[in-house]
Design a protein around this motif. Structure first.
Motif, mmCIF file in Angstrom:
data_model
loop_
_atom_site.group_PDB
_atom_site.id
_atom_site.type_symbol
_atom_site.label_atom_id
_atom_site.label_comp_id
_atom_site.label_asym_id
_atom_site.label_seq_id
_atom_site.Cartn_x
_atom_site.Cartn_y
_atom_site.Cartn_z
ATOM 1 N N ASP A 94 0.806 -1.218 0.000
ATOM 2 C CA ASP A 94 0.000 0.000 0.000
ATOM 3 C C ASP A 94 0.839 1.267 0.000
ATOM 4 N N SER A 142 -1.461 4.817 0.575
ATOM 5 C CA SER A 142 -1.258 5.218 1.970
ATOM 6 C C SER A 142 0.189 5.641 2.168
ATOM 7 N N VAL A 225 -4.331 8.906 2.905
ATOM 8 C CA VAL A 225 -5.129 8.200 3.914
ATOM 9 C C VAL A 225 -6.052 7.172 3.273
#
Length: 408
Positions: A94, A142, A225
């Motif tokens: 990620d 992320s 996020v």
């Protein structure tokens, strides 16, 4: 357009061309999903038809990743797949992300949207963008910006598309101790000591549709996020020396190329010959250089100060005779004089037309300002009557093939 036009015009009038202040405009992009889909389609076109030409860079935390970059280049975007889904399918974690420069060259509609945005930045006619604009996208899931807190040598105009929010911190002063700074050839001076400096920064939460302007030479960092992409515009300040050097070389048009490894005095002799104009009869070298700079600006201006569309994004077939057509951009075609005729510049590409004078193309240039649909026959009718019918049809087909004329 997919933005709040009045808000964008007010921003451009107040802040262009220097963009000296951070400016946050919530909800500027009225349909972020539409813009994101244009990016997806551009990536799909590039990865399927010309992946080697895609200006893509993949990053892992703290580093550029060559192997991951190649994996993205070698992995075509699937039907209906979004950029963030492509990232998730291709990356190892990620925390990996990717940046794609010149994304507008892979989708004509995205280029049109971007050119309209840029058009407002130069709408007063006082200044131009003689070195052009980069339209890029950054796709992440992320984690922090992989190159840490950094600053760019040009202003950054960020249109966040989502689907997840993104956090941004901006420092207007230089709060960093020299011991924590790492020199970077791409990003100047950077630091990875991020969290200890956040309290001294200006903070923004970008939701889908929000816009942020970050001035040049201003430290900033992003935190992702969740999966998201943004569209970025980077207007480049003029690079005088490369512009003149390129124009000089185009104007000189040497009769033969130098050897791959010429002696220094051979290069000097060639330069002396070119500057003397011995190989290029006709107008003076100064006039030809000025003409080439003008043509360079017309290439940019007729494509909205963007890089011209990639061949893979252009139409592959001629339009049917009764297909309604429209101009892709106002001013997308411009005529410039050349010896014995006209250079027609259309969406960043040039077409040499022997015979007619540039003034004979006035009707064509004026026509590009209209939003009214027209047929292929009506397009040929605005071309100079002095041209043979088959030549007018050939030029009209060329205008379609370079994306100056498109179907609504």
């Amino acid at each position: 357009m997919s933005i709040d036009t009045q808000t964008w015009k007010a921003f451009a009038a107040e802040h262009a061309p220097h963009f000296a202040r951070t400016v946050f405009l919530p909800g500027l992009v009225t349909d972020p999903g539409h813009v994101a889909r244009l990016i997806d389609d551009g990536l799909r076109t590039a990865t399927r038809h010309a992946p080697g030409d895609l200006r893509l860079r993949a990053f892992r935390p703290g580093a550029f990743d060559y192997r991951l970059t190649k994996r993205f280049v070698d992995t075509p975007v699937a039907d209906e797949e979004s950029a963030v889904e492509w990232l998730a399918r291709t990356a190892d974690s990620d925390e990996e992300c990717l940046a794609v420069n010149d994304i507008s060259s892979w989708n004509l509609d995205l280029a049109t949207e971007a050119a309209r945005l840029i058009g407002e930045l130069v709408a007063d006619g006082v200044h131009e963008l003689p070195s052009g604009t980069d339209v890029y996208t950054f796709v992440a899931h992320s984690g922090w910006t992989p190159f840490g807190i950094h600053k760019d040598s040009e202003p950054s105009l960020i249109f966040h598309l989502g689907p997840s929010p993104k956090e941004v911190w901006v420092w207007h002063d230089d709060p960093f101790d020299a011991s924590g700074i790492t020199p970077s050839p791409s990003f100047g001076r950077i630091t990875f000591d991020i969290e200890e400096h956040l309290a001294s920064a200006e903070h923004h939460l970008l939701r889908p549709g929000d816009f942020l302007c970050i001035p040049q030479d201003t430290y900033h960092v992003f935190r992702n996020v969740g999966p998201s992409a943004f569209l970025g515009l980077t207007p480049y300040p003029v690079k005088t020396r490369p512009l003149i050097t390129e124009a000089l070389w185009r104007a000189a048009r040497p009769a033969e190329a130098l050897a791959a490894y010429p002696a220094a005095d051979e290069v000097a002799d060639r330069a002396r010959t070119l500057l003397a104009g011995d190989e290029t009869p006709g107008a003076s070298l100064a006039d030809r250089v000025a003409h080439e700079i003008t043509l360079g600006q017309l290439r940019l201006r007729t494509n909205g100060y963007l890089g011209r569309p990639h061949q893979a994004a252009l139409p592959r077939t001629a339009p049917a005779p009764d297909t309604p057509l429209r101009w892709s951009l106002p001013g997308v075609v411009s005529a410039a004089p050349r010896h014995g005729g006209t250079t027609l510049v259309a969406r960043g590409r040039t077409l040499l037309v022997p015979g007619p004078h540039p003034a004979d193309f006035t009707d064509l240039e004026k026509a590009t300002a209209s939003d009214t649909p027209f047929t292929f026959g009506e397009l040929t009718a605005v071309l100079p009557e002095s041209l043979a019918p088959e030549r007018r049809e050939e030029i009209a087909l060329s205008l379609c093939s370079v994306g100056a004329v498109i179907a609504p």
